[in-house]
Design a protein around this motif. Structure first.
Motif, PDB file in Angstrom:
ATOM      1  N   GLU A  49     -18.189  16.918  40.834  1.00  0.00           N
ATOM      2  CA  GLU A  49     -17.553  17.248  42.114  1.00  0.00           C
ATOM      3  C   GLU A  49     -16.293  16.420  42.361  1.00  0.00           C
ATOM      4  O   GLU A  49     -15.426  16.818  43.133  1.00  0.00           O
ATOM      5  N   TRP A  50     -16.187  15.256  41.722  1.00  0.00           N
ATOM      6  CA  TRP A  50     -15.001  14.418  41.904  1.00  0.00           C
ATOM      7  C   TRP A  50     -13.770  14.984  41.200  1.00  0.00           C
ATOM      8  O   TRP A  50     -12.645  14.619  41.538  1.00  0.00           O
ATOM      9  N   VAL A  51     -13.959  15.827  40.210  1.00  0.00           N
ATOM     10  CA  VAL A  51     -12.829  16.380  39.456  1.00  0.00           C
ATOM     11  C   VAL A  51     -12.665  17.880  39.662  1.00  0.00           C
ATOM     12  O   VAL A  51     -11.655  18.456  39.261  1.00  0.00           O
ATOM     13  N   ALA A  52     -13.648  18.525  40.283  1.00  0.00           N
ATOM     14  CA  ALA A  52     -13.672  19.989  40.384  1.00  0.00           C
ATOM     15  C   ALA A  52     -12.454  20.569  41.095  1.00  0.00           C
ATOM     16  O   ALA A  52     -11.874  21.562  40.629  1.00  0.00           O
ATOM     17  N   GLU A  53     -12.053  19.973  42.212  1.00  0.00           N
ATOM     18  CA  GLU A  53     -10.927  20.523  42.962  1.00  0.00           C
ATOM     19  C   GLU A  53      -9.630  20.452  42.170  1.00  0.00           C
ATOM     20  O   GLU A  53      -8.853  21.410  42.163  1.00  0.00           O
ATOM     21  N   ALA A  54      -9.382  19.342  41.510  1.00  0.00           N
ATOM     22  CA  ALA A  54      -8.146  19.209  40.723  1.00  0.00           C
ATOM     23  C   ALA A  54      -8.145  20.174  39.537  1.00  0.00           C
ATOM     24  O   ALA A  54      -7.105  20.729  39.178  1.00  0.00           O
ATOM     25  N   ILE A  55      -9.308  20.397  38.943  1.00  0.00           N
ATOM     26  CA  ILE A  55      -9.404  21.371  37.853  1.00  0.00           C
ATOM     27  C   ILE A  55      -9.132  22.768  38.400  1.00  0.00           C
ATOM     28  O   ILE A  55      -8.364  23.538  37.817  1.00  0.00           O
ATOM     29  N   ALA A  56      -9.729  23.099  39.534  1.00  0.00           N
ATOM     30  CA  ALA A  56      -9.536  24.426  40.141  1.00  0.00           C
ATOM     31  C   ALA A  56      -8.075  24.670  40.510  1.00  0.00           C
ATOM     32  O   ALA A  56      -7.589  25.801  40.417  1.00  0.00           O
ATOM     33  N   ARG A  57      -7.360  23.624  40.911  1.00  0.00           N
ATOM     34  CA  ARG A  57      -5.937  23.748  41.259  1.00  0.00           C
ATOM     35  C   ARG A  57      -5.032  23.788  40.029  1.00  0.00           C
ATOM     36  O   ARG A  57      -3.820  23.955  40.158  1.00  0.00           O
ATOM     37  N   ALA A 155     -16.100   3.324  46.473  1.00  0.00           N
ATOM     38  CA  ALA A 155     -16.178   2.534  45.243  1.00  0.00           C
ATOM     39  C   ALA A 155     -14.906   2.727  44.425  1.00  0.00           C
ATOM     40  O   ALA A 155     -14.165   3.687  44.641  1.00  0.00           O
ATOM     41  N   PRO A 156     -14.634   1.830  43.473  1.00  0.00           N
ATOM     42  CA  PRO A 156     -13.455   2.010  42.628  1.00  0.00           C
ATOM     43  C   PRO A 156     -13.430   3.408  42.005  1.00  0.00           C
ATOM     44  O   PRO A 156     -14.437   3.893  41.497  1.00  0.00           O
ATOM     45  N   GLY A 157     -12.275   4.050  42.102  1.00  0.00           N
ATOM     46  CA  GLY A 157     -12.121   5.395  41.559  1.00  0.00           C
ATOM     47  C   GLY A 157     -12.390   6.495  42.561  1.00  0.00           C
ATOM     48  O   GLY A 157     -12.122   7.650  42.303  1.00  0.00           O
ATOM     49  N   GLN A 158     -12.903   6.137  43.720  1.00  0.00           N
ATOM     50  CA  GLN A 158     -13.170   7.125  44.766  1.00  0.00           C
ATOM     51  C   GLN A 158     -12.202   6.909  45.919  1.00  0.00           C
ATOM     52  O   GLN A 158     -11.624   5.839  46.067  1.00  0.00           O
ATOM     53  N   ARG A 159     -12.042   7.927  46.728  1.00  0.00           N
ATOM     54  CA  ARG A 159     -11.241   7.812  47.941  1.00  0.00           C
ATOM     55  C   ARG A 159     -12.059   8.407  49.070  1.00  0.00           C
ATOM     56  O   ARG A 159     -12.232   9.612  49.157  1.00  0.00           O
TER      57      ARG A 159
END
Length: 178
Positions: A49-57, A155-159
């Motif tokens: 879920e952390w990468v899904a939106e960027a992949i979809a875009r 956490a590191p890597g999250q926003r």
């Protein structure tokens, strides 16, 4: 443009939804390597879920060398960590390589610079955990200029808006001068 690394052609391809596992494998391998060295740049494991939106875009790329997945990079066109600075920019996130492809990051940054320039951006921007002195020096050696440290939630890597606070250092490459 054709990209080369150690005599092999480097292919940049937009990651498709069905390649999410490939993206996660590269990120998890890099995160594990960093963690083994005591560097808390990223979480130990990435969630889809952390990468899904960027992949979809269409903003996440897989980098191939010799028919093998060698790395991943996300290049997008906005980042809330930079709202205090004007200008158009491309933003690098989640840039990682497999250990056998160590050194490929220079090619990836060159590609991202060219892609951002082609998109009409004046700058290429990225960030890293402030305590990662080695990565900060890596960016500075490639003409990125430190643009201040900011606190982010999660956490590191999250926003996130909640959770622990992580300090990150922002870096910018002026594409008009490059």
């Amino acid at each position: 443009m054709t990209w080369d690394w150690n005599g092999s052609e480097v292919a940049f391809r937009v990651a498709a939804d069905e390649q999410t596992d490939d993206v996660l494998q590269v990120l998890d391998e890099a995160a594990g390597w960093l963690g083994a060295r005591g560097i808390t740049q990223w979480p130990a494991r990435f969630e889809a879920e952390w990468v899904a939106e960027a992949i979809a875009r269409g903003e996440t790329w897989l980098i191939g060398v010799g028919g093998r997945v060698a790395g991943t990079i996300t290049l997008d066109w906005e980042d809330p960590l930079w709202t205090d600075l004007g200008g158009s920019a491309g933003y690098v996130h989640r840039m990682a390589v497999r250990r056998w492809a160590a050194g490929l990051g220079v090619v990836m940054l060159g590609w991202a610079s060219d892609a951002a320039r082609h998109h009409g951006a004046d700058a290429l921007r990225l960030d890293c955990v402030s305590s990662n002195a080695r990565l900060r020096a890596y960016y500075e050696a490639r003409a990125f200029v430190h643009r201040g440290d900011v606190a982010v939630g999660g956490a590191p890597g999250q926003r996130r808006d909640e959770g622990p606070v992580t300090w990150v250092s922002r870096y910018e490459l002026d594409l008009s001068a490059a």
